[in-house]
Design a protein around this motif. Structure first.
Motif, mmCIF file in Angstrom:
data_model
loop_
_atom_site.group_PDB
_atom_site.id
_atom_site.type_symbol
_atom_site.label_atom_id
_atom_site.label_comp_id
_atom_site.label_asym_id
_atom_site.label_seq_id
_atom_site.Cartn_x
_atom_site.Cartn_y
_atom_site.Cartn_z
ATOM 1 N N ILE A 29 0.860 -1.181 0.000
ATOM 2 C CA ILE A 29 0.000 0.000 0.000
ATOM 3 C C ILE A 29 0.899 1.234 0.000
ATOM 4 C CG2 ILE A 29 -1.639 1.323 1.404
ATOM 5 C CD1 ILE A 29 -2.789 -1.432 2.282
ATOM 6 N N SER A 30 0.606 2.177 -0.870
ATOM 7 C CA SER A 30 1.436 3.370 -1.012
ATOM 8 C C SER A 30 0.961 4.550 -0.182
ATOM 9 C CB SER A 30 1.477 3.806 -2.481
ATOM 10 O OG SER A 30 2.049 2.796 -3.277
ATOM 11 N N TYR A 31 -0.339 4.630 0.082
ATOM 12 C CA TYR A 31 -0.896 5.806 0.749
ATOM 13 C C TYR A 31 -1.823 5.397 1.879
ATOM 14 C CZ TYR A 31 0.861 7.986 -3.439
ATOM 15 O OH TYR A 31 1.682 8.391 -4.451
ATOM 16 N N LEU A 32 -1.675 6.099 2.993
ATOM 17 C CA LEU A 32 -2.537 5.915 4.145
ATOM 18 C C LEU A 32 -3.244 7.237 4.395
ATOM 19 C CD1 LEU A 32 -3.452 4.089 6.502
ATOM 20 C CD2 LEU A 32 -1.477 4.959 7.790
ATOM 21 N N GLN A 33 -4.546 7.175 4.555
ATOM 22 C CA GLN A 33 -5.307 8.400 4.791
ATOM 23 C C GLN A 33 -6.049 8.309 6.112
ATOM 24 O OE1 GLN A 33 -8.212 8.846 1.649
ATOM 25 N NE2 GLN A 33 -9.675 7.529 2.666
ATOM 26 N N VAL A 34 -6.468 9.467 6.591
ATOM 27 C CA VAL A 34 -7.311 9.550 7.772
ATOM 28 C C VAL A 34 -8.254 10.731 7.577
ATOM 29 C CG1 VAL A 34 -5.712 10.999 9.113
ATOM 30 C CG2 VAL A 34 -7.343 9.510 10.308
ATOM 31 N N LYS A 35 -9.460 10.576 8.071
ATOM 32 C CA LYS A 35 -10.431 11.681 8.044
ATOM 33 C C LYS A 35 -10.663 12.106 9.484
ATOM 34 C CE LYS A 35 -12.915 9.938 4.006
ATOM 35 N NZ LYS A 35 -12.900 8.465 4.016
ATOM 36 N N THR A 36 -10.700 13.417 9.694
ATOM 37 C CA THR A 36 -10.938 13.962 11.024
ATOM 38 C C THR A 36 -11.710 15.270 10.887
ATOM 39 O OG1 THR A 36 -9.887 14.434 13.153
ATOM 40 C CG2 THR A 36 -8.732 15.211 11.161
ATOM 41 N N LEU A 37 -12.114 15.816 12.002
ATOM 42 C CA LEU A 37 -12.863 17.065 11.979
ATOM 43 C C LEU A 37 -11.943 18.198 11.539
ATOM 44 C CD1 LEU A 37 -15.726 18.105 12.682
ATOM 45 C CD2 LEU A 37 -14.843 18.653 14.955
ATOM 46 N N LEU A 91 -11.947 16.785 7.315
ATOM 47 C CA LEU A 91 -10.627 17.048 6.741
ATOM 48 C C LEU A 91 -10.008 15.724 6.343
ATOM 49 C CD1 LEU A 91 -8.158 18.921 6.180
ATOM 50 C CD2 LEU A 91 -7.427 18.393 8.529
ATOM 51 N N LEU A 92 -9.543 15.623 5.115
ATOM 52 C CA LEU A 92 -8.821 14.454 4.631
ATOM 53 C C LEU A 92 -7.335 14.732 4.757
ATOM 54 C CD1 LEU A 92 -8.690 11.699 3.154
ATOM 55 C CD2 LEU A 92 -8.676 13.002 1.013
ATOM 56 N N MET A 93 -6.616 13.825 5.429
ATOM 57 C CA MET A 93 -5.168 13.909 5.557
ATOM 58 C C MET A 93 -4.579 12.626 4.960
ATOM 59 S SD MET A 93 -4.930 15.425 9.453
ATOM 60 C CE MET A 93 -3.261 16.111 9.306
ATOM 61 N N ILE A 94 -3.364 12.727 4.427
ATOM 62 C CA ILE A 94 -2.751 11.568 3.770
ATOM 63 C C ILE A 94 -1.266 11.509 4.109
ATOM 64 C CG2 ILE A 94 -2.218 12.779 1.623
ATOM 65 C CD1 ILE A 94 -3.196 10.172 0.174
ATOM 66 N N LYS A 95 -0.742 10.293 4.020
ATOM 67 C CA LYS A 95 0.685 10.046 4.250
ATOM 68 C C LYS A 95 1.164 9.046 3.222
ATOM 69 C CE LYS A 95 3.972 8.520 7.657
ATOM 70 N NZ LYS A 95 4.257 8.353 9.064
ATOM 71 N N ALA A 96 2.307 9.323 2.606
ATOM 72 C CA ALA A 96 2.922 8.357 1.697
ATOM 73 C C ALA A 96 3.624 7.303 2.536
ATOM 74 C CB ALA A 96 3.911 9.048 0.767
ATOM 75 N N ILE A 97 3.405 6.044 2.207
ATOM 76 C CA ILE A 97 4.007 4.938 2.931
ATOM 77 C C ILE A 97 5.318 4.508 2.300
ATOM 78 C CG2 ILE A 97 3.692 2.518 3.647
ATOM 79 C CD1 ILE A 97 1.977 4.556 5.182
ATOM 80 N N ARG A 98 5.370 4.520 0.985
ATOM 81 C CA ARG A 98 6.600 4.090 0.299
ATOM 82 C C ARG A 98 6.828 4.920 -0.928
ATOM 83 N NH1 ARG A 98 5.573 -0.134 -3.598
ATOM 84 N NH2 ARG A 98 3.366 -0.286 -3.834
#
Length: 170
Positions: free
Chosen positions: A117-125, A163-170
């Protein structure tokens, strides 16, 4: 916390604190409910908290334990081959700011890498809502490498901009 070292049961942080992947659906649901019940400032709508607990019991799931007591958890939803989401994460208030969230996110990142998996996301207020608890949540996610991508003002209703936030995993 003492230095973190890996073991076959999970990641250990000291004599009593460890993180392990949990497989049993009933155990995942029970852990989720116990922790979300302590987090009314974040999960104050009982129906929503129950929905999170029910769904998290079906997903890849890690829990942090102090001795045998669950003190935090994270559940991950895989959308596509390259993308996953932190579906829900919670840590008992008494255990905030002790590195447990970092341990849990670290385990999710390892799992994502193992799954290619290349991208991990999270949704928060979103910050457009004045809630101070979620201000701390956003700061935590930024501290572990997530970046803000987009605000969805109506996804959860106009009173709760997402709010959508994302992080690259690789």
């Amino acid at each position: 916390m003492s230095q973190i070292k890996s073991g076959y049961k999970g990641v250990f942080a000291g004599e009593r604190m460890y993180v392990a992947q949990v497989e049993a659906q009933d155990r995942k649901g029970w852990i989720s409910r116990q922790i979300l019940d302590d987090l009314g400032e974040w999960f104050g709508i009982p129906e929503a908290a129950e929905s999170y607990a029910r769904r998290s019991s079906e997903l890849p799931f890690w829990a942090a334990f102090d001795g045998g007591k669950p003190v935090g958890f994270v559940a991950v939803l895989k959308y596509f081959d390259q993308a996953a989401e932190i579906y829900v994460m919670g840590i008992l208030k008494a255990y905030h700011r002790k590195g447990i969230g970092r341990l849990l996110v670290g385990e999710v990142e390892k799992w994502c890498a193992d799954q290619d998996i290349s991208y991990l996301q999270v949704k928060t207020l979103s910050a457009s809502h004045p809630d101070t608890h979620y201000e701390k949540t956003r700061a935590f996610y930024r501290s572990v490498g997530f970046v803000e991508i987009e605000e969805f003002p109506n996804l959860w209703g106009t009173a709760n901009p997402c709010l959508l936030m994302i992080k690259a995993i690789r």
